[in-house]
Design a protein around this motif. Structure first.
Motif, PDB file in Angstrom:
ATOM      1  N   ALA B 238      39.016  32.176 -32.512  1.00 59.36           N
ATOM      2  CA  ALA B 238      38.946  32.772 -31.250  1.00 59.36           C
ATOM      3  C   ALA B 238      39.533  34.272 -31.449  1.00 59.36           C
ATOM      4  CB  ALA B 238      39.229  32.193 -30.242  1.00 59.36           C
ATOM      5  N   VAL B 239      40.979  34.423 -31.886  1.00 62.01           N
ATOM      6  CA  VAL B 239      41.705  35.327 -31.983  1.00 62.01           C
ATOM      7  C   VAL B 239      40.998  36.340 -33.037  1.00 62.01           C
ATOM      8  CG1 VAL B 239      43.905  36.340 -32.633  1.00 62.01           C
ATOM      9  CG2 VAL B 239      43.846  34.206 -31.458  1.00 62.01           C
ATOM     10  N   LEU B 240      40.626  35.926 -34.175  1.00 63.04           N
ATOM     11  CA  LEU B 240      40.050  36.628 -35.131  1.00 63.04           C
ATOM     12  C   LEU B 240      38.640  37.373 -34.488  1.00 63.04           C
ATOM     13  CD1 LEU B 240      40.374  34.688 -38.596  1.00 63.04           C
ATOM     14  CD2 LEU B 240      41.490  36.508 -37.545  1.00 63.04           C
ATOM     15  N   PHE B 241      38.043  36.500 -33.918  1.00 61.97           N
ATOM     16  CA  PHE B 241      36.686  36.806 -33.140  1.00 61.97           C
ATOM     17  C   PHE B 241      36.985  38.056 -32.221  1.00 61.97           C
ATOM     18  CE2 PHE B 241      33.659  36.081 -29.571  1.00 61.97           C
ATOM     19  CZ  PHE B 241      32.415  36.348 -30.381  1.00 61.97           C
ATOM     20  N   ALA B 242      37.978  37.851 -31.371  1.00 67.03           N
ATOM     21  CA  ALA B 242      38.179  38.621 -30.247  1.00 67.03           C
ATOM     22  C   ALA B 242      38.754  39.913 -30.783  1.00 67.03           C
ATOM     23  CB  ALA B 242      39.211  38.013 -29.445  1.00 67.03           C
ATOM     24  N   THR B 243      39.084  40.106 -31.916  1.00 65.78           N
ATOM     25  CA  THR B 243      40.069  41.453 -32.191  1.00 65.78           C
ATOM     26  C   THR B 243      39.175  42.170 -33.352  1.00 65.78           C
ATOM     27  OG1 THR B 243      41.415  40.053 -33.952  1.00 65.78           O
ATOM     28  CG2 THR B 243      42.165  40.391 -31.825  1.00 65.78           C
ATOM     29  N   GLN B 244      38.118  41.568 -33.880  1.00 67.73           N
ATOM     30  CA  GLN B 244      37.163  42.246 -34.589  1.00 67.73           C
ATOM     31  C   GLN B 244      36.839  43.638 -34.231  1.00 67.73           C
ATOM     32  OE1 GLN B 244      34.179  39.467 -35.644  1.00 67.73           O
ATOM     33  NE2 GLN B 244      34.131  39.964 -37.458  1.00 67.73           N
ATOM     34  N   LEU B 245      36.519  43.693 -32.968  1.00 70.86           N
ATOM     35  CA  LEU B 245      36.110  45.104 -32.337  1.00 70.86           C
ATOM     36  C   LEU B 245      36.826  45.533 -31.494  1.00 70.86           C
ATOM     37  CD1 LEU B 245      32.192  43.918 -31.852  1.00 70.86           C
ATOM     38  CD2 LEU B 245      33.231  44.967 -33.813  1.00 70.86           C
ATOM     39  N   GLN B 246      36.560  46.709 -30.649  1.00 70.36           N
ATOM     40  CA  GLN B 246      37.466  47.162 -29.497  1.00 70.36           C
ATOM     41  C   GLN B 246      37.134  46.542 -28.295  1.00 70.36           C
ATOM     42  OE1 GLN B 246      38.619  51.361 -29.759  1.00 70.36           O
ATOM     43  NE2 GLN B 246      38.171  51.107 -32.255  1.00 70.36           N
ATOM     44  N   VAL B 247      35.974  45.734 -27.960  1.00 74.71           N
ATOM     45  CA  VAL B 247      35.685  45.180 -26.789  1.00 74.71           C
ATOM     46  C   VAL B 247      35.412  43.643 -27.182  1.00 74.71           C
ATOM     47  CG1 VAL B 247      34.651  47.132 -25.816  1.00 74.71           C
ATOM     48  CG2 VAL B 247      33.323  45.932 -27.214  1.00 74.71           C
ATOM     49  N   ILE B 248      35.704  43.126 -25.897  1.00 73.48           N
ATOM     50  CA  ILE B 248      35.269  41.466 -25.969  1.00 73.48           C
ATOM     51  C   ILE B 248      34.325  41.171 -24.975  1.00 73.48           C
ATOM     52  CG2 ILE B 248      36.148  39.222 -25.539  1.00 73.48           C
ATOM     53  CD1 ILE B 248      38.943  40.192 -26.460  1.00 73.48           C
ATOM     54  N   GLN B 249      33.269  40.452 -25.013  1.00 72.73           N
ATOM     55  CA  GLN B 249      31.964  40.589 -24.506  1.00 72.73           C
ATOM     56  C   GLN B 249      32.393  39.428 -23.243  1.00 72.73           C
ATOM     57  OE1 GLN B 249      28.868  39.795 -27.252  1.00 72.73           O
ATOM     58  NE2 GLN B 249      27.353  41.162 -25.737  1.00 72.73           N
ATOM     59  N   SER B 250      33.452  38.597 -23.571  1.00 77.37           N
ATOM     60  CA  SER B 250      33.745  37.408 -22.534  1.00 77.37           C
ATOM     61  C   SER B 250      32.654  36.624 -22.178  1.00 77.37           C
ATOM     62  CB  SER B 250      34.546  38.094 -21.330  1.00 77.37           C
ATOM     63  OG  SER B 250      33.560  38.540 -20.240  1.00 77.37           O
ATOM     64  N   THR B 251      31.668  36.156 -22.820  1.00 80.88           N
ATOM     65  CA  THR B 251      30.711  35.412 -22.857  1.00 80.88           C
ATOM     66  C   THR B 251      30.661  34.359 -23.890  1.00 80.88           C
ATOM     67  OG1 THR B 251      29.175  36.833 -23.608  1.00 80.88           O
ATOM     68  CG2 THR B 251      29.035  36.703 -21.200  1.00 80.88           C
ATOM     69  N   VAL B 252      29.948  33.417 -23.855  1.00 89.54           N
ATOM     70  CA  VAL B 252      29.875  32.370 -25.171  1.00 89.54           C
ATOM     71  C   VAL B 252      28.781  33.053 -26.147  1.00 89.54           C
ATOM     72  CG1 VAL B 252      29.244  30.268 -25.459  1.00 89.54           C
ATOM     73  CG2 VAL B 252      30.633  30.427 -23.483  1.00 89.54           C
ATOM     74  N   PRO B 253      29.389  33.181 -27.312  1.00 90.30           N
ATOM     75  CA  PRO B 253      28.458  33.581 -28.471  1.00 90.30           C
ATOM     76  C   PRO B 253      27.518  32.831 -28.557  1.00 90.30           C
ATOM     77  CG  PRO B 253      30.633  33.222 -29.380  1.00 90.30           C
ATOM     78  CD  PRO B 253      30.738  32.799 -27.890  1.00 90.30           C
ATOM     79  N   PRO B 254      26.046  33.271 -28.742  1.00 90.55           N
ATOM     80  CA  PRO B 254      24.973  32.183 -28.757  1.00 90.55           C
ATOM     81  C   PRO B 254      24.793  31.511 -30.015  1.00 90.55           C
ATOM     82  CG  PRO B 254      24.170  34.488 -28.880  1.00 90.55           C
ATOM     83  CD  PRO B 254      25.874  34.436 -28.430  1.00 90.55           C
ATOM     84  N   ASN B 255      24.500  30.201 -29.917  1.00 88.76           N
ATOM     85  CA  ASN B 255      24.589  29.357 -31.155  1.00 88.76           C
ATOM     86  C   ASN B 255      25.706  29.277 -32.070  1.00 88.76           C
ATOM     87  OD1 ASN B 255      21.833  28.710 -30.463  1.00 88.76           O
ATOM     88  ND2 ASN B 255      21.109  30.673 -31.413  1.00 88.76           N
ATOM     89  N   LEU B 256      26.707  29.571 -31.624  1.00 89.68           N
ATOM     90  CA  LEU B 256      27.903  29.650 -32.700  1.00 89.68           C
ATOM     91  C   LEU B 256      28.252  28.170 -32.910  1.00 89.68           C
ATOM     92  CD1 LEU B 256      30.028  31.171 -34.094  1.00 89.68           C
ATOM     93  CD2 LEU B 256      31.567  31.197 -32.147  1.00 89.68           C
ATOM     94  N   GLU B 257      28.155  27.371 -32.259  1.00 84.51           N
ATOM     95  CA  GLU B 257      28.379  25.815 -32.480  1.00 84.51           C
ATOM     96  C   GLU B 257      27.455  25.362 -33.670  1.00 84.51           C
ATOM     97  OE1 GLU B 257      27.954  26.879 -29.339  1.00 84.51           O
ATOM     98  OE2 GLU B 257      25.875  26.114 -29.128  1.00 84.51           O
ATOM     99  N   LEU B 258      26.162  25.677 -33.609  1.00 85.48           N
ATOM    100  CA  LEU B 258      25.315  25.489 -34.798  1.00 85.48           C
ATOM    101  C   LEU B 258      25.790  26.080 -35.858  1.00 85.48           C
ATOM    102  CD1 LEU B 258      21.747  25.505 -33.169  1.00 85.48           C
ATOM    103  CD2 LEU B 258      22.982  23.814 -33.698  1.00 85.48           C
ATOM    104  N   THR B 259      26.205  27.250 -36.011  1.00 87.33           N
ATOM    105  CA  THR B 259      26.363  28.008 -37.178  1.00 87.33           C
ATOM    106  C   THR B 259      27.680  27.302 -37.771  1.00 87.33           C
ATOM    107  OG1 THR B 259      25.739  29.915 -36.084  1.00 87.33           O
ATOM    108  CG2 THR B 259      26.913  30.251 -38.064  1.00 87.33           C
ATOM    109  N   VAL B 260      28.839  26.971 -36.962  1.00 84.72           N
ATOM    110  CA  VAL B 260      29.946  26.212 -37.579  1.00 84.72           C
ATOM    111  C   VAL B 260      29.572  24.897 -37.975  1.00 84.72           C
ATOM    112  CG1 VAL B 260      32.168  25.226 -36.722  1.00 84.72           C
ATOM    113  CG2 VAL B 260      31.241  27.550 -36.113  1.00 84.72           C
ATOM    114  N   ILE B 261      28.737  24.014 -37.219  1.00 82.35           N
ATOM    115  CA  ILE B 261      28.469  22.783 -37.942  1.00 82.35           C
ATOM    116  C   ILE B 261      27.559  22.859 -39.043  1.00 82.35           C
ATOM    117  CG2 ILE B 261      27.176  20.723 -37.272  1.00 82.35           C
ATOM    118  CD1 ILE B 261      27.757  21.192 -34.216  1.00 82.35           C
TER     119      ILE B 261
END
Lengths: 316, 328, 372
Positions: B238-261
């Motif tokens: 989450a920290v890596l994800f949050a700091t990649q860009l200069q804004v955080i969307q503060s929503t759930v990234p779509p389909n991320l669980e599927l990608t990780v699984i």
């Protein structure tokens, strides 16, 4: 078996009591909730999830899972449009072929699972991506619209005052209930889920049963796809995205064990109604959509916790 | 107990050499696929192999690889977590909110990890002590976290993040920090899984719970621990994800669980539990990034992207099944 | 060993075949739709307005709502993104100003047609007086909106239209060809008449984006024929994906890529970030639709020179005003304009649409004055 059966009944009793409580509570929150018009309309909205959930009960009872149903729904919707408009087939033929295509999608799942022994979660995770990708690739983002008036009877019309798709759902509930509860095939389904090796040794055609069930899962997803197109009068390749989560929630809420071997159609129907009643009733009582999602998540966990605690002795 | 252990690659030294390679087969297949893809696309358009693009491929999916490490442990122990995407969304938002509201940077980095551990320890307890199937608990958590996040933030973007908070944009020896995180964490966990007692415990639980119990493993406590560790990795991701860009969307990234699984499974972690390594899942995450990038380089219409991904999962899994059958 | 070889072969073949099939289908693809386009004149002379009869719908047996307090629900495409937060704020502002409107925003957490339909359906049952919507699909949403009209509810759309007869009015933020012209003209100014560019969009199924891209293509061909269109990539409404896609475009085309269009309020800042992190500021121009707050860092650093957008707060505000005027009976079929509070008089176009105005271009000079 009897112990199992008793604990099952217990879960359904808990669920039925919960459902009555929820319905009562919601009815006091909004006087527009418990009206015939609203309830029938909710029946219309839950038909697609309901159809798929019926066969999903079989799938989960065998100890499997089918994540690809939402994608099959999307693919059939797209194929319906392509068959009818681009290939110029008469609409009834296109409808039948689209549903059959859904069945083939399910058959492919079944073959991968039975022939290659790929775990169902993975097999259908792969086809979830594959079928959705095919829907996107074939449609190239084009929608097919402008169906003849009679087609909308299926998704938007009524028969004797009840939404058409609710008749279809009702008929299939009875068929599915009878097959799972009263036939040899139903017993084979339970046996497969309870102890697959044992079922094989006692001469049950486990692979054949699974193949049939996954094919049926594809077929109902296809049917739901056609009804969906009729309800919203257009095709889009993103139709049915996330459907699998709703379906699985309804089935699991209905007491079907994700490990297989346990579950009933009545439970699934109760789970389905509970979920739809919560979505609709909470909205009518002024709860926003994001709040409703939280409540459904909580109810899912609590219902299973409650059922586990009450039926632990029955489980042995 | 030994029966359940022999399925783990760690038991490889007892086998003949080719079998040892085959036991790590999935990793070699993935490495081969990544190399083949790089060569083919590199011939079509040499810029694919440019330093910038390779960096981007490695760094872009690093957070998925990190999350997949934890997910692999969960799956190896015989469970699953479908709420990881929502959890990462929530933790990223928490981290961002702390950073913009003047809390010390280290707290913004640490809090998601701690919260991830606490939340998933709760999930693990429900799974271990109340015997609720993990897919049910996490399906419920998915809804709760997702709905809760939007209720609280209404999806307002978090902007004006302090420059020194953006850890994912730091570089060490010219290599972006997410790559370091990915490589070091993968290596550490791979070694730990192979040589530590607890690593063996995870394989044992996933391989055969009853046998593990008989062998004196405290199954419940270990399960909670596995989920808690998974939560820590979700926090890092989450920290890596949050700091990649200069804004955080503060929503759930779509389909991320599927990608990780998918990354875990394609990486060779058996969904039946008991086998697999985290090296495979990291390679799979890199492969996905390479495919996404190569589609653009090969002018493949993005309409077909998902078909390609689905086919790829299917082929790797079928290949894995064929390999296992040979091993038997 | 045979086994491994055959596995590798199968893997390679599978990849190859699927990719080839992809290439074969990719030939004529830009991400636009196939509806007819209507590019504006290159020098900006307004096209003569074509009078069109009212083609919106009418609510059945709507009660007299003139001056009475009404309950309104706003169902955007999805909730939880900056853009619809801004429209929602505008709606709330207008409701407060009017004093006799109780407005609330509710909707799906993903841009999903099915869920949006269920939301509207539930609000029809709960008995609201007015519905504001931004459609995820113009056709799919039509039946439920017609049901609302049949229940005597006033229905007004904004941002993304439905079929005209399924709602009464649609508040159009800016005409598609106007957006197309503004974007392409700004790009030509920055990268020159022979520059080449690529596009990062949401998905090819999003009607507004597909329409804008078609209009951009038509206008570019007519007025800037030497510009080169490299490709369009999809990135959903996802920050990180948009960033990765834009970065890959920069890596792929190298010095050939002079400009990137961002078609969504998510894709544009992410593309700007990609350009910044790649150290290509000043070499690769980013132009797109975006909200000023998200773009301020890039505009202030001179990495982005112009951002095109209407004011979404105004859009929500106008939609609420139009709904009130419709409920009051002040805005009827055949009207040529409508009073919209502080926005003044707004034009009626295309039969039943209300035009918010020309798209606005934010630059370093004025972007500080906006906060949304």
């Amino acid at each position: 078996m009897t112990a199992n059966f008793r604990s099952l009944l217990r879960h359904e009793t808990i669920l039925a009591v919960l459902l009555v409580l929820v319905l009562g509570a919601l009815a006091t929150q909004s006087d527009r909730f418990f009206t015939t018009a609203n309830l029938l309309n909710q029946g219309r909205l839950m038909a697609e999830v309901g159809l798929v959930a019926l066969v999903m009960t079989f799938v989960i009872v065998t100890g499997g899972i089918d994540l690809s149903v939402g994608s099959i729904l999307g693919l059939t919707a797209i194929l319906l449009g392509v068959f009818w408009q681009n290939l110029g087939m008469p609409l009834p033929v296109a409808m039948v072929l689209a549903i059959i295509a859904g069945g083939i999608g399910g058959l492919v799942n079944g073959l991968i699972i039975t022939r290659f022994k790929v775990p169902p979660l993975i097999a259908t995770l792969a086809t979830l991506a594959l079928y959705r990708g095919l829907a996107e690739g074939i449609s190239q983002a084009r929608s097919v619209r402008g169906y003849p008036e009679w087609f909308y009877v299926l998704g938007q019309g009524d028969v004797w005052g009840v939404p058409t798709q609710l008749w279809i759902l009702g008929a299939l509930v009875i068929v599915a209930g009878v097959i799972l509860g009263l036939t040899t095939f139903g017993r084979a389904t339970y046996a497969t889920g309870a102890n697959e090796t044992g079922a094989r040794f006692s001469g049950i055609g486990v692979d054949r049963a699974k193949l049939l069930i996954y094919t049926a899962s594809g077929l109902v997803a296809g049917l739901a796809g056609v009804i969906f197109v009729s309800r919203v009068s257009t095709t889009r390749s993103d139709m049915g995205t996330g459907l699998e989560l709703d379906v699985i929630t309804a089935v699991v809420l209905g007491g079907t064990s994700i490990f297989g071997g346990r579950g009933t159609i009545i439970g699934t129907v109760l789970g389905l109604i509970l979920m739809q009643a919560l979505k609709n009733g909470l909205a009518l009582s002024g709860v926003k959509g994001d709040g409703t999602i939280v409540v459904i998540g909580l109810v899912l966990i609590l219902a299973i916790v409650a059922s586990n605690i009450f039926s632990r002795d029955g489980e042995g | 107990m030994s029966a359940s252990l022999s399925t783990a690659p760690r038991a490889a030294p007892a086998m003949r050499p080719w079998k040892r390679i085959a036991a790590y087969g999935q990793e070699f297949i993935l490495l081969g696929a990544i190399l083949a893809l790089c060569i083919v696309v590199g011939i079509v358009n040499p810029r694919f192999l440019g330093a910038n693009n390779l960096t981007n491929i490695f760094a872009g999916n690093a957070y998925i690889a990190v999350a997949a490490i934890g997910m692999s442990l969960v799956i190896i122990s015989g469970h699953i977590d479908v709420a990881v995407g929502s959890l990462i969304g929530v933790l990223a938002t928490v981290s961002g909110l702390l950073a913009v509201n003047g809390y010390p940077i280290w707290l913004a980095w640490l809090a998601p990890i701690v919260i991830g551990v606490i939340v998933n320890a709760g999930v693990g307890s429900l799974v271990a002590y109340l015997r609720i199937p993990s897919i049910v608990v996490t399906l419920g958590m998915l809804s709760i976290l997702k709905g809760g996040l939007i209720s609280i933030t209404s999806g307002a973007w978090i902007t004006n993040l302090p420059e020194n908070y953006l850890i994912a944009q730091f570089r060490l020896f010219g290599i972006p920090s997410p790559v370091w995180f990915m490589v070091i964490l993968t290596a550490l966990v791979a070694l730990w899984m192979r040589y530590s007692a607890f690593g063996r415990t995870i394989y044992a639980i996933g391989g055969n719970v009853e046998a593990a119990r008989v062998a004196g493993i405290r199954v419940e406590r270990s399960t909670v621990l596995v989920f808690a560790i998974h939560g820590a990795f979700a926090g890092i991701a989450a920290v890596l994800f949050a700091t990649q860009l200069q804004v955080i969307q503060s929503t759930v990234p779509p389909n991320l669980e599927l990608t990780v699984i998918t990354a875990s499974v394609v990486g060779g972690v058996s969904i039946l539990g008991g086998t697999g390594t985290v090296i495979g899942s990291t390679l799979a995450a890199i492969l996905f990034a390479a495919i996404a990038s190569s589609l653009i380089f090969l002018n493949v219409s993005a309409y077909w992207l998902r078909s390609v991904q689905g086919l790829l999962i299917l082929i790797t899994v079928l290949a894995d099944m064929a390999r296992r059958r040979r091993l038997r | 060993m045979m086994l491994k070889k055959s596995i590798a072969l199968a893997l390679g073949l599978g990849l190859g075949v699927s990719m080839c099939s992809g290439v074969a289908f990719a030939a004529t693809w830009t991400g636009g739709d196939d509806l007819p386009t209507n590019p504006l004149a290159c020098d900006g002379t307004a096209a003569p307005a074509v009078a069109k009869p009212y083609d919106g719908g009418e609510p059945t047996n709507a009660p007299d709502r003139k001056g009475k307090p009404i309950k309104v629900v706003d169902v955007p495409k999805l909730i939880g993104i900056g853009y619809f937060n801004a429209t929602s704020k505008g709606i709330a502002d207008a409701a407060k100003e009017l004093g006799n409107v109780e407005a609330k925003t509710d909707g799906p957490t993903q841009a999903n047609i099915d869920q949006q339909i269920s939301f509207i359906d539930n609000y029809i049952t709960s008995g609201v007086d007015g519905i504001l919507f931004a459609a995820n699909d113009p056709v799919a949403i039509a039946p439920v909106l017609k049901k609302a009209l049949a229940a005597g509810i006033n229905v007004v759309g904004y941002d993304a239209n439905s079929e005209p007869n399924a709602r009464q009015w649609f508040v159009n933020q800016a005409e598609f060809n106007g957006i197309g012209k503004a974007l392409v003209d700004n790009m030509a100014k920055e990268i020159g008449e022979d520059g080449s560019f690529a596009i990062v969009t949401s998905t090819f199924t999003t009607p507004n984006q597909a329409r804008w891209i078609s209009e951009m293509a038509a206008y570019q061909e007519k007025c800037h024929p030497k510009m080169k269109w490299l490709e369009t990539v999809e990135a959903q409404e996802d920050n990180v994906l948009s960033f990765n896609q834009a970065t890959t475009l920069i890596n792929k085309h190298g010095a050939d890529l002079k400009g990137i269009f961002g078609m969504t309020s998510v894709a544009t800042p992410a593309s700007a970030e990609a350009v910044t992190q790649a150290g290509q500021c000043g070499k690769v121009a980013v132009i797109g639709l975006a909200t000023p707050n998200a773009m301020k860092p890039y505009v202030e650093k001179d990495c982005v020179k112009s951002v095109v957008l209407w004011n979404p707060v105004d859009l929500g505000y106008a939609a609420m005003q139009v709904l009130r005027a419709t409920a009051d009976g002040d805005l009827k079929a055949g009207a040529t304009s409508v009073k919209a509070g502080k926005l003044g008089e707004l034009q009626v176009i295309n039969g039943s649409e209300i035009l918010l105005g020309a798209p606005y271009t934010f630059t370093k000079e004025n972007i500080k004055d906006f906060d949304f």
